[in-house]
Design an enzyme around this catalytic site. Structure first.
Site, PDB file in Angstrom:
ATOM      1  N   HIS A 359       0.539  -1.327   0.189  1.00 48.20           N
ATOM      2  CA  HIS A 359       0.180   0.225  -0.120  1.00 48.20           C
ATOM      3  C   HIS A 359       0.535   1.741  -0.108  1.00 48.20           C
ATOM      4  CE1 HIS A 359      -2.965   3.292   1.397  1.00 48.20           C
ATOM      5  NE2 HIS A 359      -3.913   2.202   0.806  1.00 48.20           N
ATOM      6  N   ASP A 436       2.681  -4.572   8.069  1.00 47.25           N
ATOM      7  CA  ASP A 436       1.767  -4.121   8.070  1.00 47.25           C
ATOM      8  C   ASP A 436       0.500  -5.037   7.701  1.00 47.25           C
ATOM      9  OD1 ASP A 436      -0.408  -2.585   7.496  1.00 47.25           O
ATOM     10  OD2 ASP A 436      -0.012  -1.629   4.992  1.00 47.25           O
ATOM     11  N   GLN A 439      -4.738  -5.198   6.309  1.00 45.63           N
ATOM     12  CA  GLN A 439      -5.730  -6.256   5.625  1.00 45.63           C
ATOM     13  C   GLN A 439      -5.358  -7.653   6.301  1.00 45.63           C
ATOM     14  OE1 GLN A 439      -7.690  -4.822   3.204  1.00 45.63           O
ATOM     15  NE2 GLN A 439      -6.731  -3.329   3.094  1.00 45.63           N
ATOM     16  N   LYS A 462     -10.462  -1.054  10.038  1.00 50.60           N
ATOM     17  CA  LYS A 462     -10.504  -2.806   8.508  1.00 50.60           C
ATOM     18  C   LYS A 462     -10.879  -3.418   9.671  1.00 50.60           C
ATOM     19  CE  LYS A 462      -8.205  -0.089   5.334  1.00 50.60           C
ATOM     20  NZ  LYS A 462      -8.473  -0.175   4.128  1.00 50.60           N
ATOM     21  N   CYS A 600      -4.432   2.495  -3.775  1.00 56.11           N
ATOM     22  CA  CYS A 600      -3.922   3.246  -3.311  1.00 56.11           C
ATOM     23  C   CYS A 600      -2.745   2.375  -3.373  1.00 56.11           C
ATOM     24  CB  CYS A 600      -3.980   4.224  -1.987  1.00 56.11           C
ATOM     25  SG  CYS A 600      -4.829   5.152  -1.131  1.00 56.11           S
TER      26      CYS A 600
END
Length: 642
Positions: A359, A436, A439, A462, A600
């Site tokens: 991202h 990260d 997601q 999220k 993004c």
């Protein structure tokens, strides 16, 4: 009969009466002698009955939020018998939650092998009396910060009130809800294997033990002066798709006259009623700044905020709540590490390694740091399916590698990266690693200790929590090795005009007034997910992803972007003859929300020769009907042409 001292409105009595009549009229067909009940019908009627019952808030003199378990009672699953030592005993009482008679025995489950939902005997319905304990739902009892402690009148949170117990005998319904009596078999230890799985079956139901295993909430790792919440044993609710959907009120919305179908979960997830209620309760009863006052509301707000921190630590399997820093989101968390750790440890000629499927939030902060410090940004490539090329990744690692920052799940492709292996590879070169997880957190269980990363980041919105709240996890030595990025109140020990002394982590990185209410909402979202079980969600979504992938491949002219073997619930595609925004607009007319654009992740999409895609993405409340509607909408669009 309900006891006469329980007050019910006329509408509540009528609803209960209607449900009773339905149950009585259905008795012969639902549970005829020698036959098994119609499971689906019994389950629906049982849930209707419990929804008609007066909730705890209708009891005289009781102030309590609605149960975190939602409006439908959990129904036991067959393999539960083999997983719990207390099986066959009463369900552990929970304050404010109706308790139920016994679960089916192991023999019952064996006799019913393959049945996804099993009704169970209900002997009585009661609300456990006694003080309400804190911990599970984010509603604390007497605050350890409170100036109104046991030394005075013991008055703290409104939830410290004892509840008057009540019983509602349901013996008349026993023929409908009782599991058929079966002879117990000596030495039974496992449920008999179910029938062969048919295509499209929801195999997450096969492992009912994971669905129903009690969750032991962690003992608080806050400062010792705050005390520890009780170690509660909370049974998980059955993952019933219909019940889960009812927990999300926005799914009752209509868009362009059609029921809303929310397939834009990778952008943001919807919020269950329990999260909405918890935030509302905070503003109605607890709203205050935290840590710096002696009054009661400050104590309640501080408890709620720090309890949310403890829940996050448990959710990630961190070893301490002191490893959890609250931020605005994953983007701010990455920038905090880049500025707080990177500025201190990365110099000219040092190297930062990322991957091609990041991202923008995991590209731009490192670009900025590299430009400032004269460092080198290296990018690990991916193959044509969107999978990391591990051999090429390892070639990028070396003695000058200071930081590796990688996604766990690609937001544009859905690729699940081999994060654990990549962390270990970076470890061999002495690099720090940031993962990260923005997601990943809504799709799978996360264990930062097993992952062994130095930093882990995610955004609350999220994962069914509010916007504006996020998390940075850091190992203690990694956090201690960081300088504050922002300065202000709350993060200091002492300030003079000559020198400032900072708080230890995590307070050092939380300057000013934090997003208190939304942190509390994040805690409530984690409670909700813990009751269902992230393992159950992962299995369910995987099956739904397979179904959706197969269905999309039937649409003429559709090309899926990102076909990794390991994927989470994200699908990207392009449709011949149509711009992605045209596809998104056409689906919106049918009430279907998808994302169209570059997500993004422009370098990711350009790797596959496209600038934008259409991206439906899944969550636990989606079902095959949503997927069928999506596919029908795409086929209709193709037939209509431009």
């Amino acid at each position: 009969m309900l006891r006469s001292d329980i007050t019910m409105s006329t509408s509540e009595r009528r609803a209960m009466g209607d449900t009773y009549d339905m149950l009585r009229s259905s008795e012969t067909t639902l549970a005829s002698p020698g036959t098994l009940p119609d499971i689906a019908a019994v389950t629906e009627l049982a849930n209707d009955f419990f929804r008609a019952m007066p909730g705890p808030s209708s009891l005289p003199g009781v102030v309590q939020p609605e149960s975190q378990l939602g409006s439908a009672m959990p129904i036991a699953a067959p393999a539960f018998a083999t997983q719990l030592p207390q099986f066959g005993a009463a369900l552990p009482a929970m304050p404010g939650v109706p308790s139920i008679g016994r679960f089916p025995s192991a023999a019952d489950a064996q006799r019913l092998g393959g049945t996804s939902v099993v009704p169970f005997e209900i002997a009585s319905l009661s609300i456990a009396g006694g003080p309400i304990s804190g911990g599970s739902g984010g509603f604390p009892a007497i605050s350890p910060y409170s100036s109104y402690n046991a030394a005075t009148d013991g008055v703290g949170s409104p939830f410290s009130m004892p509840l008057p117990a009540f019983d509602a005998s349901l013996s008349s319904f026993e023929p409908l809800f009782r599991t058929p009596s079966l002879p117990a078999e000596a030495g039974t230890s496992e449920v008999a294997a179910s029938a062969p799985r048919s295509a499209g079956s929801f195999y997450f139901l096969d492992d009912a033990g994971m669905q129903t295993k009690p969750v032991a909430l962690p003992v608080s790792t806050q400062d010792s002066r705050t005390g520890s919440p009780p170690d509660l044993q909370i049974p998980r609710r059955q993952f019933d798709r219909g019940s889960v959907r009812r927990d999300f009120p926005i799914l009752r919305e209509r868009v362009n006259g059609k029921p809303l179908i929310w397939l834009d979960n990778a952008a943001t997830t919807q919020k269950p009623q329990s999260v909405i209620d918890r935030i509302s309760y905070f503003y109605e009863h607890e709203n205050s700044n935290i840590h710096r006052a002696a009054h009661e509301l400050a104590a309640r707000a501080t408890d709620a905020y720090e309890d949310a921190r403890t829940k996050v630590a448990h959710f990630l399997n961190a070893s301490s709540s002191k490893e959890i820093v609250f931020v605005r989101g994953a983007t701010e968390a990455i920038n905090l590490v880049a500025q707080g750790w990177g500025r201190r440890h990365i110099d000219k000629g040092d190297e930062i390694v990322i991957t091609w499927i990041e991202h923008h939030a995991n590209i731009v902060p490192w670009q900025m740091l590299a430009a400032e410090k004269g460092a080198i940004l290296r990018v690990a490539p991916v193959d044509d399916d969107g999978q990391i090329l591990l051999d090429e990744y390892e070639k990028l690692l070396g003695p000058r590698t200071r930081m590796v920052s990688l996604t766990q799940v690609s937001n544009a492709l859905g690729t699940i990266t081999p994060a654990h292996q990549m962390v270990q590879m970076a470890r061999r070169y002495g690099a720090r690693v940031l993962v990260d997880g923005a997601q990943a957190v809504s799709h799978m269980p996360i264990d930062v200790q097993s992952l062994d990363c130095d930093f882990y980041v995610f955004s609350g919105h999220k994962v069914f929590a509010p916007t504006g709240i996020g998390v940075l996890y850091g190992k203690p030595d990694a956090l201690a090795d960081m300088q504050p990025w922002q300065g202000g109140g709350n993060m200091i020990v002492d300030v003079t005009f000559e020198k400032t002394t900072y708080q230890p982590p995590p307070s050092r990185f939380e300057a000013g007034t934090g997003n208190i209410a939304d942190a509390v909402g994040l805690g409530a979202a984690i409670d909700y997910l813990d009751q269902i079980g992230m393992g159950n969600i992962a299995r369910y979504e995987h099956e739904l992803l397979v179904y959706a992938t197969e269905g999309l491949r039937t649409v003429p002219g559709l090309r899926i972007i990102g076909t990794a073997k390991e994927k989470a619930g994200v699908l990207s595609f392009v449709l011949d003859g149509f711009r992605t925004e045209e596809v998104g607009a056409a689906l919106n007319k049918d009430g279907i929300a998808v994302r169209s654009g570059h997500h993004c992740a422009q370098p990711t999409l350009r790797r596959f020769g496209v600038e934008t895609t259409v991206r439906p993405s899944l969550a636990l409340y989606n079902n095959v009907d949503d997927i069928d509607a999506l596919i029908a909408g795409l086929i209709k669009l193709k037939r209509q042409g431009r």
